[in-house]
Design a protein around this motif. Structure first.
Motif, PDB file in Angstrom:
ATOM      1  N   HIS A  10      56.802   5.229  -2.006  1.00 28.93           N
ATOM      2  CA  HIS A  10      56.687   5.030  -3.450  1.00 28.93           C
ATOM      3  C   HIS A  10      55.318   5.486  -3.908  1.00 28.93           C
ATOM      4  N   PRO A  11      55.200   5.923  -5.163  1.00 28.97           N
ATOM      5  CA  PRO A  11      53.890   6.322  -5.682  1.00 28.97           C
ATOM      6  C   PRO A  11      53.030   5.115  -6.043  1.00 28.97           C
ATOM      7  N   LEU A  12      51.719   5.315  -5.935  1.00 28.22           N
ATOM      8  CA  LEU A  12      50.762   4.299  -6.379  1.00 28.22           C
ATOM      9  C   LEU A  12      50.499   4.483  -7.863  1.00 28.22           C
ATOM     10  N   VAL A  13      50.510   3.373  -8.614  1.00 29.38           N
ATOM     11  CA  VAL A  13      50.253   3.411 -10.057  1.00 29.38           C
ATOM     12  C   VAL A  13      49.377   2.228 -10.451  1.00 29.38           C
ATOM     13  N   ALA A  14      48.685   2.377 -11.551  1.00 31.74           N
ATOM     14  CA  ALA A  14      47.878   1.275 -12.093  1.00 31.74           C
ATOM     15  C   ALA A  14      48.798   0.214 -12.692  1.00 31.74           C
ATOM     16  N   PRO A  17      50.923  -4.883  -8.664  1.00 26.00           N
ATOM     17  CA  PRO A  17      50.317  -5.412  -7.438  1.00 26.00           C
ATOM     18  C   PRO A  17      50.758  -4.590  -6.232  1.00 26.00           C
ATOM     19  N   LEU A  18      49.900  -4.529  -5.216  1.00 23.08           N
ATOM     20  CA  LEU A  18      50.241  -3.852  -3.974  1.00 23.08           C
ATOM     21  C   LEU A  18      50.740  -4.897  -2.988  1.00 23.08           C
ATOM     22  N   VAL A  19      52.004  -4.760  -2.588  1.00 27.84           N
ATOM     23  CA  VAL A  19      52.635  -5.686  -1.636  1.00 27.84           C
ATOM     24  C   VAL A  19      53.190  -4.864  -0.488  1.00 27.84           C
ATOM     25  N   LEU A  20      52.764  -5.199   0.741  1.00 20.99           N
ATOM     26  CA  LEU A  20      53.249  -4.525   1.947  1.00 20.99           C
ATOM     27  C   LEU A  20      53.636  -5.568   2.972  1.00 20.99           C
ATOM     28  N   ASP A  32      54.885   1.748  -7.318  1.00 15.73           N
ATOM     29  CA  ASP A  32      55.855   1.792  -8.402  1.00 15.73           C
ATOM     30  C   ASP A  32      57.237   2.031  -7.815  1.00 15.73           C
ATOM     31  N   GLY A  33      58.219   1.368  -8.369  1.00 14.04           N
ATOM     32  CA  GLY A  33      59.577   1.585  -7.906  1.00 14.04           C
ATOM     33  C   GLY A  33      60.464   0.435  -8.291  1.00 14.04           C
ATOM     34  N   TYR A  34      61.717   0.558  -7.906  1.00 10.50           N
ATOM     35  CA  TYR A  34      62.695  -0.475  -8.166  1.00 10.50           C
ATOM     36  C   TYR A  34      62.318  -1.722  -7.380  1.00 10.50           C
ATOM     37  N   SER A  35      62.506  -2.864  -7.932  1.00 12.99           N
ATOM     38  CA  SER A  35      62.172  -4.166  -7.332  1.00 12.99           C
ATOM     39  C   SER A  35      60.679  -4.249  -7.061  1.00 12.99           C
ATOM     40  N   ASP A  36      60.285  -4.746  -5.894  1.00 14.57           N
ATOM     41  CA  ASP A  36      58.867  -4.937  -5.603  1.00 14.57           C
ATOM     42  C   ASP A  36      58.206  -3.689  -5.017  1.00 14.57           C
ATOM     43  N   ALA A  37      58.972  -2.672  -4.679  1.00 21.90           N
ATOM     44  CA  ALA A  37      58.482  -1.409  -4.114  1.00 21.90           C
ATOM     45  C   ALA A  37      57.716  -1.623  -2.811  1.00 21.90           C
ATOM     46  N   ASP A  38      58.038  -2.663  -2.060  1.00 22.54           N
ATOM     47  CA  ASP A  38      57.389  -2.963  -0.784  1.00 22.54           C
ATOM     48  C   ASP A  38      57.943  -2.008   0.271  1.00 22.54           C
ATOM     49  N   VAL A  39      57.251  -0.871   0.480  1.00 21.31           N
ATOM     50  CA  VAL A  39      57.767   0.173   1.366  1.00 21.31           C
ATOM     51  C   VAL A  39      57.958  -0.308   2.796  1.00 21.31           C
ATOM     52  N   LEU A  40      57.098  -1.200   3.272  1.00 24.21           N
ATOM     53  CA  LEU A  40      57.223  -1.678   4.642  1.00 24.21           C
ATOM     54  C   LEU A  40      58.474  -2.533   4.823  1.00 24.21           C
ATOM     55  N   THR A  41      58.669  -3.507   3.960  1.00 18.20           N
ATOM     56  CA  THR A  41      59.861  -4.359   4.042  1.00 18.20           C
ATOM     57  C   THR A  41      61.126  -3.533   3.863  1.00 18.20           C
ATOM     58  N   HIS A  42      61.114  -2.591   2.928  1.00 17.98           N
ATOM     59  CA  HIS A  42      62.302  -1.772   2.684  1.00 17.98           C
ATOM     60  C   HIS A  42      62.617  -0.879   3.883  1.00 17.98           C
ATOM     61  N   ALA A  43      61.586  -0.345   4.556  1.00 14.04           N
ATOM     62  CA  ALA A  43      61.818   0.466   5.753  1.00 14.04           C
ATOM     63  C   ALA A  43      62.415  -0.390   6.874  1.00 14.04           C
ATOM     64  N   VAL A  44      61.929  -1.623   7.026  1.00 15.07           N
ATOM     65  CA  VAL A  44      62.476  -2.529   8.045  1.00 15.07           C
ATOM     66  C   VAL A  44      63.936  -2.844   7.739  1.00 15.07           C
ATOM     67  N   ILE A  45      64.239  -3.138   6.489  1.00 13.97           N
ATOM     68  CA  ILE A  45      65.625  -3.440   6.104  1.00 13.97           C
ATOM     69  C   ILE A  45      66.529  -2.248   6.391  1.00 13.97           C
ATOM     70  N   ASP A  46      66.088  -1.041   6.022  1.00 12.05           N
ATOM     71  CA  ASP A  46      66.889   0.150   6.295  1.00 12.05           C
ATOM     72  C   ASP A  46      67.102   0.357   7.794  1.00 12.05           C
ATOM     73  N   ALA A 120      46.214  10.043  -1.792  1.00 11.86           N
ATOM     74  CA  ALA A 120      46.326   8.645  -2.243  1.00 11.86           C
ATOM     75  C   ALA A 120      47.233   8.511  -3.456  1.00 11.86           C
ATOM     76  N   GLU A 121      48.283   9.327  -3.503  1.00 12.41           N
ATOM     77  CA  GLU A 121      49.253   9.255  -4.596  1.00 12.41           C
ATOM     78  C   GLU A 121      50.379   8.279  -4.292  1.00 12.41           C
ATOM     79  N   GLY A 122      50.479   7.841  -3.054  1.00 13.99           N
ATOM     80  CA  GLY A 122      51.548   6.913  -2.682  1.00 13.99           C
ATOM     81  C   GLY A 122      51.316   6.358  -1.298  1.00 13.99           C
ATOM     82  N   ILE A 123      52.239   5.538  -0.853  1.00 11.28           N
ATOM     83  CA  ILE A 123      52.234   4.940   0.479  1.00 11.28           C
ATOM     84  C   ILE A 123      53.645   5.045   1.036  1.00 11.28           C
ATOM     85  N   ALA A 124      53.747   5.330   2.334  1.00 14.20           N
ATOM     86  CA  ALA A 124      55.051   5.424   2.997  1.00 14.20           C
ATOM     87  C   ALA A 124      55.066   4.451   4.183  1.00 14.20           C
TER      88      ALA A 124
END
Length: 134
Positions: A10-14, A17-20, A32-46, A120-124
């Motif tokens: 997901h992209p980083l935006v002003a 909050p940053l949640v990982l 930024d993204g749908y729901s909380d955009a927590d890329v780490l939790t979403h990757a684990v779920i997938d 630094a435009e996003g986090i994966a």
């Protein structure tokens, strides 16, 4: 025994909050993204859903599907900033608690300035999960 892999970015935006891994991290931008955009939790779920042959996080699955037990989860978060090393233990502990297992391995890697993540435009995040029938 079954294995799955997950990925999210997901992209980083002003203004967000940053949640990982369910851990709030102080930073001037959040994902930024749908729901909380927590890329780490979403990757684990997938990864877990992939191991179970149940599609991805967007797939709705009924309660009568066979049950699985999480055996192991290994994750990596790719971010130029913020530096995540001091948050890795909290992310690991939080995910392990939610999954009901002893340990989840969480690592952080820098993209070394390459591409949009390096700018630094996003986090994966990527995750691999091993499950077994319960």
């Amino acid at each position: 025994m079954r294995v799955g892999i997950g990925y999210d970015v997901h992209p980083l935006v002003a203004g967000r909050p940053l949640v990982l891994g369910g851990v709030r991290i102080e930073h001037d931008r959040g994902l930024d993204g749908y729901s909380d955009a927590d890329v780490l939790t979403h990757a684990v779920i997938d990864a877990l859903l992939g191991a179970a042959g149940m599609g991805d996080i967007g797939t709705h699955f009924p309660a009568d599907n066979p049950g699985y037990r999480v055996v192991n989860v290994d994750c990596v978060v790719i971010a130029q900033e913020p530096r995540l090393h001091r948050h890795l233990a909290a992310m690991s502990s939080n995910l392990a608690h939610r999954l009901g297992i002893v340990e989840v391995n969480v690592k952080a890697k820098s993209p070394e300035g390459l591409g949009s993540l390096g700018a630094a435009e996003g986090i994966a995040a990527q995750a691999v999960a091993t499950i077994d029938e319960a």
